[in-house]
Design a protein around this motif. Structure first.
Motif: not given
Length: 298
Positions: A195, A197-199, A204-205, A201-202, A192
């Protein structure tokens, strides 16, 4: 009296009477010539006693013993008994044994202790339920685990997860001990604060779309990019948790998490884990990991 009459009088059901018979709590009375059982007043009293003890909290499995203790005559001596004062051991042996035998009051004391523990357990359950309701946490997860996940992903963590992720979260939530939860809280706080989270998720994708026959260059790049993003998180890991042999619970979580991965996806995950373990084994106190070692990642 017939069974339905006894049941009505005692405030139980005919089915309950049959159950008492099956448990040996209530003797089965003889049948009359018309085929009906004939219950005596003593049978009615027995049913009422069973009902009373059950209402006090005794389980049916113990009521038979309690009734026997209540019905067993016990010889008791008085405080002023001359024989006891004179110390006549032989004559007092039977009395001492009788006094030491279980009594209904012993059973009541034991039941009271059990009920006190049960009340404590119920109060703890109510406290937990109050926390789940007040914070709108998922009841499938322990409170501390659910709170930690909420710091990262917001509300409805399980509702938004895939079936595999939901299974993994539920299993992890109930298997993690305090030390593992401490580590999880550090990791989530770092994700958190950085920051990430978005990285993540990328990443994971990218991993999800990795083909089984993905070339070495693609695998190595994904592993290296992943370790770079994970560097601040790895600093939060407890080396002891990573360097010891896997537990059965951890093996189960790996099976849930990686069981559906193809060869290339599993290979990337193995490379990442080997580098994390190698880093923690050599530099457990460093804040950030060293660059990827080609010998480890290949």
């Amino acid at each position: 009296m017939r069974s339905n009459e006894v049941a009505k009088l005692a405030g139980v059901t005919v089915r309950a009477l049959r159950h008492y018979h099956q448990l040996g709590l209530l003797p089965e009375p003889p049948r009359q010539t018309n085929g009906y059982r004939d219950y005596s007043p003593a049978d009615v009293a027995r049913v009422l006693r069973i009902k009373r003890l059950a209402a006090l909290g005794f389980p049916l499995s113990r009521i038979g013993t309690v009734l026997e203790e209540m019905d067993t005559p016990k010889s008791r001596t008085t405080a002023g008994n001359d024989a006891r004062d004179a110390g006549k051991n032989e004559s007092n042996t039977g009395n001492a044994a009788a006094d030491a035998a279980p009594s209904p009051h012993d059973a009541l004391e034991e039941l009271d202790r059990e009920l006190a523990l049960e009340i404590e357990r119920l109060q703890e359950q109510r406290r937990t339920i109050a926390e789940l309701r007040a914070e709108h946490l998922d009841p499938d997860l322990p409170v501390r685990f659910a709170r930690t996940l909420r710091m990262l992903a917001g509300a409805d963590v399980l509702a938004n997860a895939s079936a595999a992720d939901r299974t993994a979260l539920i299993v992890a939530g109930h298997l993690y001990d305090d030390e593992e939860l401490d580590e999880l809280e550090r990791v989530v706080e770092r994700i958190s604060s950085e920051n990430l989270v978005e990285s993540m998720r990328e990443l994971d994708d990218r991993l999800a779309t990795l083909a089984p026959d993905a070339p070495e260059s693609q695998r190595a790049a994904l592993a290296e990019d992943s370790l770079e993003v994970l560097a601040p998180i790895i600093a939060c890991f407890d080396a002891a948790n990573w360097l010891r042999p896997q537990t059965d619970g951890e093996r189960l979580l790996d099976e849930i998490t990686f069981g559906s991965y193809n060869e290339a996806q599993q290979d990337v995950c193995d490379r990442i884990e080997r580098n994390i373990v190698a880093f923690l084994a050599t530099s457990p106190s460093q804040a950030t990991p060293q660059p990827l070692d080609p010998d480890v990642t290949s």
